[in-house]
Write a protein that holds these residues in place. Structure first.
Motif, short mmCIF file in Angstrom:
data_model
loop_
_atom_site.label_atom_id
_atom_site.label_comp_id
_atom_site.label_asym_id
_atom_site.label_seq_id
_atom_site.Cartn_x
_atom_site.Cartn_y
_atom_site.Cartn_z
N THR A 40 0.86 -1.17 0.00
CA THR A 40 0.00 0.00 0.00
C THR A 40 0.90 1.23 0.00
OG1 THR A 40 -1.72 -1.15 1.24
CG2 THR A 40 -1.82 1.25 1.20
N TRP A 42 1.44 5.57 -0.25
CA TRP A 42 0.98 6.94 -0.28
C TRP A 42 2.21 7.83 -0.15
CZ3 TRP A 42 0.63 3.58 3.69
CH2 TRP A 42 1.09 3.96 4.95
N TYR A 56 -1.11 8.14 -4.75
CA TYR A 56 -1.85 7.24 -3.88
C TYR A 56 -1.84 5.83 -4.44
CZ TYR A 56 -3.50 11.77 -2.27
OH TYR A 56 -3.55 13.07 -1.81
N ASN A 57 -2.23 4.90 -3.60
CA ASN A 57 -2.11 3.48 -3.94
C ASN A 57 -3.02 3.07 -5.10
OD1 ASN A 57 -0.81 0.93 -3.08
ND2 ASN A 57 -2.92 0.26 -2.87
N ASP A 58 -4.21 3.67 -5.20
CA ASP A 58 -5.18 3.21 -6.19
C ASP A 58 -4.71 3.44 -7.63
OD1 ASP A 58 -5.33 5.89 -5.83
OD2 ASP A 58 -7.51 6.00 -5.73
N SER A 59 -4.23 4.65 -7.91
CA SER A 59 -3.81 4.96 -9.28
C SER A 59 -2.29 5.01 -9.45
CB SER A 59 -4.38 6.32 -9.70
OG SER A 59 -3.80 7.35 -8.92
N ARG A 60 -1.59 5.35 -8.35
CA ARG A 60 -0.13 5.54 -8.37
C ARG A 60 0.28 6.58 -9.41
NH1 ARG A 60 2.68 -0.29 -6.94
NH2 ARG A 60 1.14 -0.92 -5.43
#
Length: 345
Positions: A40, A42, A56-60
């Motif tokens: 994960t 950030w 952030y982790n979702d899109s990087r």
């Protein structure tokens, strides 16, 4: 850790002439590895306490936090920068996984990586690459000599030896600091000049609180920007020993700080709070008298802050736990006693 280095951003060095004040970029990355090694992420990038980019982790992918965050680079340039970021994170993850397996690190753990670079090539101290594990300094790169230096983490020497053998990563990180990151610092020293150079004068409130045979003198300074400030309490012409909160952010992007001293008697002595800040042409002095008594509501707020701060101070001296020196890793409220003024950066 093999990092792919694009050459697109180097052109900025050829097109830009530094006309603004030298600045530093701080990029803090946080990686949480679960017990089954799921990552994960950030991270955020700051210039003079202003967050300009985040990932952030979702899109990087990079998120622009300011209107000038994109600088003067084109969409194509930023597309390549995102590709570079993704590549860096990918290989960094592989590298950490290999080291954790080699050292047989079990369970979940957090790794922090801090990158610092300057818009000035004549500022060797402005370039840094540090890695911490669970809040303890693991290794850092001596940029001048190009070698890894072990920290206090139990496996620091093993990590140092592993990184030192990886010459490709060493060269890539040095290029990233001196080329890509340096070029961004130059860009932001120009495109963000107005935001970075803004100065807001502090508001100063001073009051006293009597309790038994002791008198607390409290000075609250708020609403100032930028963050660095020097606050001191004086009795007659003598600077008092003080306790201080850390400089805390307000909701509007400004900062606040409270200092306190304890005395047995004031008598007819002149007591005042002295504030030095870049927004002021000369030090601001506010005396403890009727003209500068604060309201009851504000007095209650300061009293509560003082109680909370003193409790934190006691907890600090009891625990004496070490924390990493990396900016942004953990933000803790503490009180510290100093001789003379209190300088917060």
């Amino acid at each position: 850790m093999k990092v792919l280095i694009p050459s697109f951003i180097v052109f900025v060095l050829l097109l830009q002439i530094i006309t603004a004040e030298d600045i530093r970029i701080n990029w803090l990355q946080n990686y949480y590895y679960s017990s089954d090694r799921v990552l994960t992420l950030w991270s955020s990038m700051e210039v003079k306490d202003i967050e300009i980019l985040a990932a952030y982790n979702d899109s990087r992918l990079i998120v622009f936090k300011q209107s000038w965050s994109k600088g003067n680079l084109s969409n194509t340039d930023w597309m390549f920068f995102n590709m570079y970021l993704g590549s860096f994170l990918y290989y960094f993850q592989i590298h950490i996984e290999k080291i954790s397996q080699k050292l047989e690190i079990k369970g979940a753990f957090i790794t922090q990586c801090m990158v610092t670079c300057s818009s000035s090539m004549n500022d060797p101290a402005g370039y840094a690459f540090k890695v911490a594990v669970e809040g303890e300094d693991a290794v850092h790169l001596n940029v001048t000599e190009g070698v890894w230096v072990a920290g206090d983490y139990p496996h620091s020497e093993a990590v140092q030896n592993s990184l030192q053998k990886d010459k490709v990563s060493l060269v890539s990180i040095e290029k990233m600091l001196k080329n890509q990151c340096h070029a961004l610092a130059i860009t932001y020293s120009i495109t963000g000049k107005e935001a970075l150079s803004r100065k807001i004068q502090p508001q100063v409130y001073i009051t006293k609180k009597s309790e038994k045979s002791k008198i607390e003198i409290i000075c609250m300074v708020t609403g100032f920007y930028p963050k660095p400030i020097n606050v001191s309490l004086w009795k007659e012409k003598k600077m008092e020993d003080v306790m201080s909160t850390v400089t805390l952010p307000n909701g509007d992007g400004t900062y606040q700080i409270t200092v306190l001293t304890i005395t047995n008697s004031l008598e007819q002595q002149s007591v005042y709070c002295r504030v030095e800040h870049s927004s002021l042409k000369e030090p601001l002095i506010v005396h403890l008298d009727k003209r500068h008594q604060i309201s009851i509501g504000l007095g209650i707020c300061i009293a509560v802050a003082s109680v909370v701060g003193l409790a934190c101070l006691l907890r600090y001296f009891r625990s004496r736990r070490r924390y990493t020196s990396m900016a942004g890793t953990m933000e803790r409220l503490s009180l510290r006693r100093r001789d003379g003024g209190v300088s917060n950066t």
